[in-house]
Design an enzyme around this catalytic site. Structure first.
Site, short mmCIF file in Angstrom:
data_model
loop_
_atom_site.label_atom_id
_atom_site.label_comp_id
_atom_site.label_asym_id
_atom_site.label_seq_id
_atom_site.Cartn_x
_atom_site.Cartn_y
_atom_site.Cartn_z
N GLY A 1 0.82 -1.20 0.00
CA GLY A 1 0.00 0.00 0.00
C GLY A 1 0.86 1.25 0.00
N GLY B 1 0.07 -5.04 0.63
CA GLY B 1 -1.14 -4.94 -0.17
C GLY B 1 -1.09 -5.73 -1.45
N GLU C 1 5.05 -5.43 7.39
CA GLU C 1 4.45 -4.30 8.09
C GLU C 1 5.08 -4.01 9.45
OE1 GLU C 1 1.70 -5.70 4.98
OE2 GLU C 1 2.85 -6.70 6.54
N ASP D 1 -1.63 -7.04 7.48
CA ASP D 1 -3.07 -6.92 7.27
C ASP D 1 -3.49 -7.61 5.98
OD1 ASP D 1 -1.84 -4.99 5.64
OD2 ASP D 1 -3.45 -3.53 5.89
#
Length: 353
Positions: free
Chosen positions: A79, A128, A151, A159
């Site tokens: 992301g 992501g 992350e 996530d």
């Protein structure tokens, strides 16, 4: 043999060129199109994907969807966390939460897509990028694949429902991937359940040709069709004796102690990696991983969405992104000195318990 140059690529209606699309016979082609950022997913990319994938789900012309990334470096670096950090520092934390909600909607759509969803996971596939690929029905990795959920390096947590397959990986291999944030190769991606077949990076056009003939082929059929899987062994499988011994349990401080005291040098290296990560992120990630083992993909995504605002409000996220991606000094100043300093109550509070 047809090649991509003969296709007409275009953005989704009403969207920009962050993602471009083409109809390739029975295939709906999706190309993440920010190569200078290794195709990092900004909000415009996420909104485009959600729009076009929903349209093609109901389009009888499209028998299967194929995802890849522009450029030579990989599918997707994750992301656009720099933009999220800027929004949070400007007092617009809701923008970050809205981004995660939209991103996770794409991941949920990929996981439940009504047609074959083929992900070409060559090169870098992180964060992501895992969300838009590893939940697909046909996931192809290559000898160039570098897959990671990194992350904890930036003060966030794994996530995009990445903890769903990692919590089900053999032994504690998924725990190692989640807590270190270190990249693994294609064979390891297979082991932890984030890919289906390992093929040479040179056979992409052959894979596409095979899919044009029969869009319903699964990953193993495709791998056999293009010459079989690359000969590559899983590093994680080879390291399982110390991984399974050291990473068991729910106490991150105890895991670190076992890693440091183990005789395997690779265990010491893992301890050094985890010690450099955000202690808050490591502690919450471990708890989230254990909980994910009892959850479906939609439930893990719901857990991710609950945790997002917690991390948006925590200083480690802004600091981690600063150190890794903005100033690039790689010297983050975390809120806690070690995982032993993160109160258990604070970890449980992140989950609302």
């Amino acid at each position: 043999m047809r090649d991509d140059a003969s296709l007409t690529w275009h953005p989704a209606e009403g969207h920009g060129e962050e993602v471009v699309y083409a109809v390739d016979g029975p295939l709906g082609r999706v190309r993440l199109n920010r190569p200078r950022a290794i195709n990092a997913l900004d909000r415009a990319s996420v909104d485009s994907l959600l729009h076009q994938l929903r349209r093609w789900a109901d389009d009888d012309r499209i028998a299967a969807v194929v995802l890849d990334g522009a450029g030579e470096r990989g599918l997707c670096a994750g992301g656009d966390v720099r933009a999220l950090r800027e929004a949070i520092l400007a007092g617009r934390s809701q923008e970050a939460v809205d981004y995660w909600e939209a991103e996770y909607a794409v991941d949920a759509l990929v996981a439940d897509y009504p047609k074959p969803y083929v992900a070409w996971m060559d090169g870098i596939v992180m964060g992501g990028g895992v969300g838009v690929s590893a939940h697909g029905s046909v996931r192809l990795v290559t000898e160039r694949t570098q897959l990671a959920m990194p992350e904890v390096i930036i003060g966030f947590f794994p996530d995009v429902a990445g903890l769903h397959p990692l919590s089900r990986a053999p032994g504690e291999t998924g725990t190692h991937v989640a807590l270190t944030g270190a990249p693994v190769g294609g064979a390891d991606a297979l082991l932890v359940g984030m890919a289906d077949a390992l093929v040479p990076s040179t056979v992409k056009e052959q894979v596409l040709a095979a899919l044009r003939e029969d869009p319903t082929q699964d990953a193993r059929s495709l791998a056999a069709r293009v010459g079989g899987e690359e000969a590559e062994t899983s590093w994680l499988e080879h390291q399982r004796p110390w991984i399974d011994e050291c990473y068991r349990g729910d106490d991150p401080a105890e895991i670190l102690r076992r890693l440091r005291e183990h005789t395997a040098p690779q265990a010491h290296q893992a301890a050094e990696l985890i010690s450099a990560r955000s202690p808050h992120s490591v502690a919450v990630a471990l708890e989230a991983l254990r909980r994910a083992a009892r959850m479906s993909i939609p439930e893990v995504l719901a857990q991710d969405l609950r945790l997002g605002p917690v991390f948006a409000a925590h200083p480690d996220f802004a600091e981690g992104v600063r150190a890794q991606l903005v100033d690039k000094d790689r010297q983050p100043r975390w809120q806690h000195a070690s995982v032993a300093d993160v109160p258990r109550a604070a970890v449980l509070a992140a989950f609302g318990t």
